[in-house]
Each structure stands twice: as structure tokens, then as C-alpha cells.
Scaffold this active site. Structure first.
Site, PDB file in Angstrom:
ATOM      1  N   GLY A 442       0.794  -1.231   0.000  1.00  0.00           N
ATOM      2  CA  GLY A 442       0.000   0.000   0.000  1.00  0.00           C
ATOM      3  C   GLY A 442       0.818   1.268   0.000  1.00  0.00           C
ATOM      4  O   GLY A 442       0.748   2.057  -0.922  1.00  0.00           O
ATOM      5  N   GLU A 494      -0.505   5.943  -0.755  1.00  0.00           N
ATOM      6  CA  GLU A 494      -0.934   6.481   0.549  1.00  0.00           C
ATOM      7  C   GLU A 494      -0.213   7.759   1.007  1.00  0.00           C
ATOM      8  O   GLU A 494      -0.011   7.954   2.204  1.00  0.00           O
ATOM      9  CB  GLU A 494      -0.829   5.397   1.650  1.00  0.00           C
ATOM     10  CG  GLU A 494      -1.588   4.115   1.310  1.00  0.00           C
ATOM     11  CD  GLU A 494      -1.496   3.028   2.397  1.00  0.00           C
ATOM     12  OE1 GLU A 494      -1.157   3.344   3.553  1.00  0.00           O
ATOM     13  OE2 GLU A 494      -1.787   1.860   2.065  1.00  0.00           O
ATOM     14  N   CYS A 526       6.213   7.538  19.862  1.00  0.00           N
ATOM     15  CA  CYS A 526       4.925   7.788  20.494  1.00  0.00           C
ATOM     16  C   CYS A 526       3.824   7.729  19.452  1.00  0.00           C
ATOM     17  O   CYS A 526       4.064   7.996  18.278  1.00  0.00           O
ATOM     18  CB  CYS A 526       4.904   9.180  21.108  1.00  0.00           C
ATOM     19  SG  CYS A 526       6.191   9.424  22.315  1.00  0.00           S
ATOM     20  N   GLU A 615      -2.925  -8.799  17.588  1.00  0.00           N
ATOM     21  CA  GLU A 615      -2.578  -7.995  18.759  1.00  0.00           C
ATOM     22  C   GLU A 615      -3.678  -7.949  19.821  1.00  0.00           C
ATOM     23  O   GLU A 615      -3.398  -7.921  21.015  1.00  0.00           O
ATOM     24  CB  GLU A 615      -2.273  -6.591  18.243  1.00  0.00           C
ATOM     25  CG  GLU A 615      -2.091  -5.537  19.284  1.00  0.00           C
ATOM     26  CD  GLU A 615      -1.840  -4.186  18.607  1.00  0.00           C
ATOM     27  OE1 GLU A 615      -1.244  -4.165  17.513  1.00  0.00           O
ATOM     28  OE2 GLU A 615      -2.246  -3.175  19.175  1.00  0.00           O
ATOM     29  N   HIS A 651      -4.411  -7.729   4.593  1.00  0.00           N
ATOM     30  CA  HIS A 651      -2.993  -7.788   4.922  1.00  0.00           C
ATOM     31  C   HIS A 651      -2.825  -7.893   6.430  1.00  0.00           C
ATOM     32  O   HIS A 651      -3.484  -7.177   7.180  1.00  0.00           O
ATOM     33  CB  HIS A 651      -2.268  -6.547   4.394  1.00  0.00           C
ATOM     34  CG  HIS A 651      -0.911  -6.364   4.984  1.00  0.00           C
ATOM     35  ND1 HIS A 651       0.141  -7.188   4.669  1.00  0.00           N
ATOM     36  CD2 HIS A 651      -0.446  -5.499   5.912  1.00  0.00           C
ATOM     37  CE1 HIS A 651       1.201  -6.815   5.372  1.00  0.00           C
ATOM     38  NE2 HIS A 651       0.865  -5.798   6.144  1.00  0.00           N
ATOM     39  N   HIS A 704      11.518  -4.233   7.168  1.00  0.00           N
ATOM     40  CA  HIS A 704      11.986  -3.642   8.418  1.00  0.00           C
ATOM     41  C   HIS A 704      13.471  -3.325   8.351  1.00  0.00           C
ATOM     42  O   HIS A 704      14.031  -2.744   9.273  1.00  0.00           O
ATOM     43  CB  HIS A 704      11.710  -4.579   9.590  1.00  0.00           C
ATOM     44  CG  HIS A 704      10.245  -4.879   9.720  1.00  0.00           C
ATOM     45  ND1 HIS A 704       9.662  -5.986   9.149  1.00  0.00           N
ATOM     46  CD2 HIS A 704       9.248  -4.186  10.304  1.00  0.00           C
ATOM     47  CE1 HIS A 704       8.363  -5.961   9.407  1.00  0.00           C
ATOM     48  NE2 HIS A 704       8.094  -4.885  10.093  1.00  0.00           N
TER      49      HIS A 704
HETATM   50  N1  GLN Z   1      -1.461  -0.435   3.787  1.00  0.00           N
HETATM   51  C1  GLN Z   1      -0.603  -0.150   4.891  1.00  0.00           C
HETATM   52  C2  GLN Z   1       0.747   0.329   4.364  1.00  0.00           C
HETATM   53  O1  GLN Z   1       1.169  -0.138   3.381  1.00  0.00           O
HETATM   54  C3  GLN Z   1      -0.407  -1.348   5.790  1.00  0.00           C
HETATM   55  C4  GLN Z   1       0.432  -1.028   6.995  1.00  0.00           C
HETATM   56  C5  GLN Z   1       0.522  -2.131   8.043  1.00  0.00           C
HETATM   57  O2  GLN Z   1       0.258  -3.261   7.787  1.00  0.00           O
HETATM   58  N2  GLN Z   1       0.907  -1.802   9.225  1.00  0.00           N
HETATM   59  O3  GLN Z   1       1.398   1.160   4.957  1.00  0.00           O
HETATM   60 ZN    ZN Z   2       1.895  -4.764   7.554  1.00  0.00          ZN
END
Ligand code: GLN
Ligand code: ZN
Length: 767
Positions: A442, A494, A526, A615, A651, A704
Site C-alpha cells: 500500500g 498512501e 509515540c 494484537e 494484509h 523492516h
Molecule cells: N497499507 C498499509 C501500508 O502499506 C499497511 C500497513 C501495516 O500493515 N501496518 O502502509
Molecule cells: Zn503490515
């Protein structure tokens, strides 16, 4: 033990520490980048501690915690306190303890940091200590002693707070040397002497009480773990030279651990009455009668004003259950913002319903006064709270008949789509995608310019015409880039979103946003969760103009990107006056409205992200099926209105899908993308064994890390994935969104991803 210890009457288990204006965050970042020195960082930390102690004292608490401050994380502090420094960090830690501390927290160019993971079911993340069979332990009591002395210098006697030995070990993981089947809890015996030494030192330094946090005991625990807890507190309680001991629990009920703890000589036990502890359970434990019960009755994790009359009533029914009764927050106030006073722009109709950390401290004190001196003494406070609660209950903002009627009218057909096989055929005809289609999750990298444009709009420096033009330019750039990379299903990138929940919260009715409501997520990071206070609805389309603009630029399908109901709930402060399941359905309906508008605008692929599905999973197994039931239901309501020819993606990330693979299948999405690169596709066998037979996109690029995976690596991951998922249903995509990465690495990585998918595709057609 200390016979002279005053009794606890009113307290909190901890307080925010990042600074009311995020002073600590900024000081840390300046320190890490070399712009301030150590002395300046320490001064900011000292100021923050002093401010907190004074606030707590002035509010009238009679027992004030110390040691809840942290430069990064309280579990890391415990590891350093006990000398549990992994071998790779030891040299730097010996040379310079502060540098070692930050190396464990954040890593250096040479060494990896400790792993970071979620703190129970909160949005806080802690660092996971690595405790092998031979990990050395050595007490370094500098921090708790220094903070005790620092408060004493201000004339404030405090109660040092430490992570308890059992939770410390249960929250740790084995190191690389550990043999199969080893658990860090095996090291309890070597740890207890350090705690004994520490307690003696704290007592000698003037502490009359010490709080030992044992939140790990609110999870399902086996006999061995429970008996370890008993042994530990039998041993620590049996010491002669020690302060009075207060064992705190939070985030759930203690269950079988409660009678065991009550059986030990500790003086006080804390229970979370906001998360499952009940008066009935407590009354069944006779040994509580010679203890202080610290009743966590003011919710430390949410932002709602306490129904003081109701809470006082509950407390009164608890009198006699224990030797004495103290009033407290349910957990540390770390999880809520500092104070409502900072929220100048907050809707005045909503303000009376809320209480942040400082207001909650006042509630604790009020309840304690009412309990010890009788309700009449606090009648005014009780009446004010009652009228706020009634106002909230009856407000047209919290109860919208139209929204409620829609939820009530939902039936099975609103939660089901056509046959999956038929959907696949229709979608194939419509989209004409090659086997092993490539896509992204995204977001594309957020450039400084994009961030500045969004900030400019908020501050009024950029008008909406300019804003729209700049965002459109960014979208066009991202579309052209994806076309040239050869991706199959495109995204708009986005750029207009600051955050995947906040963005929608600002556009939906039923949410408020705060100006300074920052809450620590980890280290210097934060978040500012929106406040979901009322019935939720969608006054107007939220994403359609951006997505359809993106689609107008290209012949390839563009995915519409939405955030799912569970994730919106997980990353907001959610109303506590109705079941989460009901709130989730309302949010689900708002998302559903958006999917229909996207479809009407010609969008053929819609992704509804649920990264937080795992979560919110309850800590106790017996509570999990009910949660997964409503979570899946809300997602299905959100995604089942579109036609069978419209492809629904979802996702999920943050790994450890083990407990939720069944639920992932039940979501029913046509395509599910999952984080999988780091765990090398571990999730797939379980997922397909469960019978999942729709599209799957296991991440093949770990976003990451700035590392660019090679074509060979990605090919290998895809081939590995193809063992569990037939290639006809496999997708190639990164692990998660790309917004935190830079363009150079992203372009290189996606080039390799497309090349790898092409190779695997070709090897198939020639087979
Ligand atoms: N669509 C979101 C992005 O690509 C998904 C983010 C996520 O899974 N935390 O940033
Ligand atoms: Zn993700």
C-alpha cells in the site's frame, strides 16, 4: 520486614514518562544524533521524574512509585539491573553502561539489538531479555537506588517499582546456546539471591515498601510456572531484612496464581478490577484477610472518566475481603496521555467524559477519601462524575438511532459472498492477471516533501488546491514508477495518510482526536490514538477521489486501500460503554460503505488491512474464541457487500500467526498478504493445513531492514512458499508497507521482486 511501613491507601502503579511535551523523546533523539551530551539528556530525565513525583504528591497519593521512569523500556532496565547483558553487548556495556544500554535497545552498526515485542495486549513494546542456561547475573542497583534518593531529596518518600523475578523470566527468551526444551524460568534459583540483595539495599536506603510487578501471572500458566511464583514469594517474603512487599498484577485476572500468592508472606497484592478480577474471586481467598489488597479500579489503559459512585460501591463490597484495602489504577498510567488540560481544542461536549493520567490520579484519591471517610466527604465529586456519565450515556453523539438500526438489521447475507471458486473465475476474467502476480502492500516511501505538504495543510500554510495538486503529483509519480518496474496490481502509495488509523478516524463520525495525547509505543516512539467515543458512521467517501485518480492514470488495476475494523479499534481509545463487538460492527459498516463507493468508481481490487488482528487476542485462551468470532464477523461485514468479481485483499503483519490461522481463513478474503520473510515462510504450512484455499501473498522482502534482497533470495523464498501454496494461488509482495523506507532501496528491491516472480513464472510454463 519493615514493621514501621505505613499502610498504602491511594496509589498508582506507574505514570507516563515521555514528558508532557515529549521532552524525553526529543532529548533522546538529540542525544543519539550527537546534538546534546549525556549531562543534558540526564537533566531532561531528572526534570521529568521530579515533575511526576510532585504531581503525584500534590494530588494527595499516600504511596508514590519511583523507578517507573525509563530512558527506553522497563524490561530492559530490569535486564540491566540484573546484569543480564547478552554476550554481544557485554563489551560495550562494560566500557560505557549507557552506550551498552542503547546498544541493547537499538543495536549498533556491529551488533543487533534485543528483539522487541508487544507488552501483553497493549500497544507498548518491550525489549526481550535473552536468558540462557549460563547467562551471568550480577546485581547493579544503581538506578532504583538513585531514583529513591533523588525523590527523597525532594522530600518525597517513594515505593521503588521493579519487574518481579517470575515475570522477568517468563518475558525473556532463551539465548542461542540454550538446549531444546530449556526455559529461562529454570534460572529462578540463581535470580532470587539478587532480588534478596536488592531488597536489603533498598530497605537500607529508606524504602519501606517495594512493588514487584508480576503481570505475566495473568496469562494461562502451567503448574510449574505457578509453583515457581509460589517459591519465589515464599523465599522473598521469608527474608528478615526487607521492605514490605507489594506484588502487582495487571491486564487480567490472577486466577490460580491468586491463592498461591496469598499463601506467601508478602504484605500486599494488586489486582486489576478493570480486566477480569472480581470481588467474588477475591472473596474466595481467605488468606487475603491478612494482606493489603490494592484494588486497581481506575482504568489505567483507557481514557474514560470513572463512574466514581459505581466504583466506590464496588470498593465498599470489598471491605473485609482483605486486611486492608487500597485504591489504585488498574495498571501503570503509561498507556494514557498526561492531562486533559493540554487539550484546548477538544469538543467541550466530550471533555467531561474523559480522564487522562492526571485526572485519573485525582479519581484514585477521591475514591480513597470516600472509602475511608465516607461518601459524604466526596459527594460533590461523585455527583459530577455521575452527571458526566449520564450525559455521555444519553448524548446524541454516543447513540445514533440510524447507526444502531443498521447494525441490528445485519443478517447472514450481509456477511457472505458468492462461492470462492466462482469469485476466482470472475476476478480472473476481469483482471486478467498472470500467474504469481506482483503487488505491494500500500504505502510508498514518505518523502520529506510529502510530510511537509501534509503538515502545511494542517497548519493552514498550504491551501487545499495546492495540497491536492501536490498529492496528485506524488500519486502519478508512484504509478509511473510501478508501471516501469512492471508490477501487476498497483497502489496509489498512501501519501495523504499520516497514519493508517488516524487518517480514517479524522474522516469518520464518532471519533475525536487529541492535540497532545501522545502515548509511548516504544523507546522514543509515540502514538496519538484517536478517541472513539460514539456511534460510528461515514459521512462521505474517504478514499475514493485519491484511488480513482490513481486508476485514471493507468490501465493496470489499482488497489483501493482501507483499514479494517479490528485495527481501527486496536489503535484507538475505544468506548467502554458497549461491547467491543458492537463497536466493531459499526466500524465495519463504515468500511463497507467505502468499499461500495470504490467499486462504483470502477475499482476492481480492494484491500482491507488488519495488521492488528493478532494484537487484540485475549491473554487467556478461554477468552480467545469469542474475540476471534467478533473480529472475523466485523471484517466480513466490511468486505462482503462487493460483487463477486471484485477482488478483496487483506494484509496482516507482526508475525506469530500460530493462534490465528483459523481466523485468517475465516476472514474469507480472496487474497491474504502476510509478513513472512524473516520467519522464512513458517506460517504457510499451518495456514494451508487448515484448508485455506484462496490467494496468499507471503512477504518475500523484509521491509523492516534497509537491506535489498537479491533476485536469488526472493526466488528461493517464492519456491519455498510454492511448496505449501499452489503457484496458481501465490502472490509476490513485500512484507508490509514501504512508508518507512527510502526510494533507492525500494526501487532496487522491487526490481528484484519482479525479476524473481518472472523467473519463477517462466520456470513453471516450461515445466
Ligand atoms: N497499507 C498499509 C501500508 O502499506 C499497511 C500497513 C501495516 O500493515 N501496518 O502502509
Ligand atoms: Zn503490515
Amino acid at each position: 520486614m519493615d514493621e514501621s511501613a505505613p499502610s498504602i491507601g491511594a496509589t498508582v502503579l506507574g505514570y507516563p514518562r515521555i514528558g508532557p511535551h515529549r521532552e524525553l523523546k526529543f532529548a533522546l533523539e538529540r542525544y543519539w544524533s550527537g546534538r546534546i551530551d549525556r549531562a543534558e539528556l540526564e537533566q531532561v530525565a531528572r526534570d521529568e521524574r521530579a515533575r511526576t513525583w510532585r504531581v503525584l504528591r500534590d494530588a494527595g497519593l499516600d504511596s508514590i512509585p519511583s523507578g517507573t521512569f525509563s530512558l527506553y523500556d522497563q524490561v530492559l532496565d530490569a535486564a540491566v539491573l540484573l546484569g543480564a547483558v547478552p554476550a554481544r553487548h557485554r563489551e560495550i556495556h562494560q566500557r560505557d553502561p549507557l552506550a551498552g544500554y542503547f546498544a541493547m535497545a537499538r543495536g549498533t552498526a556491529e551488533v543487533a539489538p534485543l528483539e522487541m515485542t508487544k507488552w501483553f495486549d497493549t500497544n507498548y513494546h518491550y525489549l526481550v531479555p535473552e536468558i540462557g542456561p549460563d547467562a551471568p547475573f550480577r546485581l547493579d542497583a544503581t538506578k532504583p537506588l538513585a531514583e529513591l534518593a533523588e525523590a527523597a531529596e525532594l522530600g518525597i518518600a517513594t515505593r521503588p517499582v521493579l519487574l518481579g523475578p517470575v515475570s522477568f523470566l517468563l518475558l525473556s527468551k532463551p539465548d542461542d546456546q540454550a538446549p531444546e526444551g530449556y526455559s529461562p524460568l529454570a534460572r529462578l534459583d540463581s535470580l532470587l539471591p539478587l532480588y534478596a540483595d536488592l531488597l536489603a539495599q533498598l530497605r537500607a536506603a529508606g524504602a519501606s515498601w517495594v512493588q514487584l510487578d508480576e503481570p505475566a501471572l495473568v496469562r494461562d500458566r502451567g503448574d510449574q510456572e505457578l509453583s515457581a511464583a509460589h517459591t519465589a514469594y515464599q523465599a522473598l517474603g521469608g527474608l528478615d531484612d526487607r521492605p514490605a512487599l507489594f506484588v502487582a498484577s495487571y491486564f487480567g485476572r490472577l486466577g490460580a496464581a491468586l491463592p498461591l500468592l496469598a499463601d506467601t508472606p508478602v504484605e500486599a497484592i494488586g489486582v486489576d478490577l478493570c480486566a477480569g478480577a472480581t470481588v467474588e474471586q477475591l472473596a474466595e481467598v481467605p488468606r487475603l484477610r491478612d494482606k493489603t489488597l490494592v484494588a486497581g479500579i481506575v482504568d489505567g489503559r483507557n481514557v474514560w472518566r470513572t463512574d466514581l459512585r459505581g466504583a466506590l460501591g464496588t470498593l465498599q463490597t470489598m471491605v473485609g475481603v482483605s486486611g486492608s484495602l487500597a485504591v489504585s489504577t488498574s495498571c501503570s498510567l503509561l498507556h494514557v496521555p498526561y492531562t486533559l488540560d493540554a487539550e484546548e481544542a477538544l469538543d467541550e461536549r466530550i471533555r467531561p467524559w474523559l480522564a487522562f493520567a492526571r485526572e485519573k490520579v485525582h479519581e484514585v484519591v477521591t475514591l480513597q477519601c470516600g472509602l475511608s471517610q465516607g461518601p459524604a466527604v466526596v459527594s460533590q465529586e461523585l455527583a459530577q462524575a455521575a452527571s458526566a456519565i449520564t450525559g455521555r450515556r444519553e448524548s446524541a453523539l454516543t447513540r445514533r438511532p440510524d447507526v444502531r438500526a443498521r447494525v441490528a438489521a445485519l443478517d447472514e447475507s450481509d456477511r457472505t459472498r458468492g462461492d470462492a471458486e466462482q469469485r476466482r473465475t470472475l476476478q480472473h476474467e476481469r483482471l486478467g492477471l498472470p500467474p504469481l502476480p506482483t503487488t505491494t502492500i500500500g504505502s510508498f516511501p514518505q518523502t520529506d516533501e510529502v510530510r511537509a505538504t501534509r503538515a502545511g495543510l494542517r497548519a493552514g500554510r498550504v491551501d487545499t488546491v495546492t495540497y491536492t495538486a501536490r498529492m496528485r503529483a506524488e500519486i502519478e509519480r508512484v504509478i509511473r514508477l510501478q508501471e516501469s518496474l512492471g508490477l501487476d496490481v498497483l497502489v496509489h502509495g498512501e501519501p495523504e495518510r499520516n497514519d493508517m488509523v488516524q487518517y480514517f478516524a479524522e474522516l469518520l463520525d464518532g471519533f475525536a482526536t487529541s492535540a497532545h495525547g501522545w502515548v509511548q509505543s516504544y523507546g522514543s516512539r509515540c502514538v496519538r490514538p484517536p478517541i472513539l467515543f460514539g456511534d460510528v458512521s461515514r459521512p462521505a467517501p474517504m478514499t475514493v477521489p485519491w484511488i480513482s485518480y490513481a486508476q485514471s492514470l493507468t490501465d493496470r488495476p489499482v488497489k483501493g486501500m482501507l483499514t479494517g475494523p479490528v485495527t481501527i479499534l486496536a489503535w484507538s481509545f475505544v468506548r467502554d460503554d458497549q461491547p467491543l463487538a458492537d463497536t466493531a460492527l459499526q466500524v465495519g459498516l463504515a468500511v463497507r460503505d467505502e468499499t461500495l463507493d470504490l467499486e462504483r468508481a470502477g475499482i476492481g481490487v480492494i484491500q482491507v488491512d488488519e495488521p492488528a488482528l493478532r494484537e487484540l487476542l485475549p491473554l487467556r485462551r478461554e477468552d480467545q474464541p469469542a474475540y476471534l468470532g467478533w473480529a472475523v464477523d466485523a471484517f466480513r461485514v466490511a468486505t462482503s457487500a462487493v460483487a463477486d468479481g471484485t477482488q478483496v485483499h487483506t494484509h496482516l503483519c507482526y508475525s506469530e500467526f500460530g493462534d490465528v490461522v483459523g481466523a485468517i481463513d475465516d476472514l474469507g478474503a480472496d487474497v491474504t498478504s502476510l509478513e513472512a520473510a524473516r520467519s522464512r515462510m513458517e506460517v504457510l504450512p499451518a495456514l494451508t493445513r487448515g484448508g485455506m484455499d484462496r490467494g496468499v501473498g507471503p512477504g518475500v522482502y523484509d521491509i523492516h531492514s534497509p537491506r535489498v534482497p537479491s533476485v536469488a533470495e526472493i526466488t528461493e523464498l517464492l519456491q519455498r512458499a510454492a511448496v505449501s501454496v499452489p503457484v496458481a494461488r501465490l502472490w509476490a509482495n513485500p512484507d508490509c508497507g514501504l512508508k518507512t523506507r527510502g526510494y533507492a532501496e525500494v526501487e532496487a528491491a522491487l526490481t528484484n521482486l519482479v525479476a524473481a516472480a518472472t523467473q519463477v513464472r517462466e520456470s513453471l510454463s516450461t515445466r
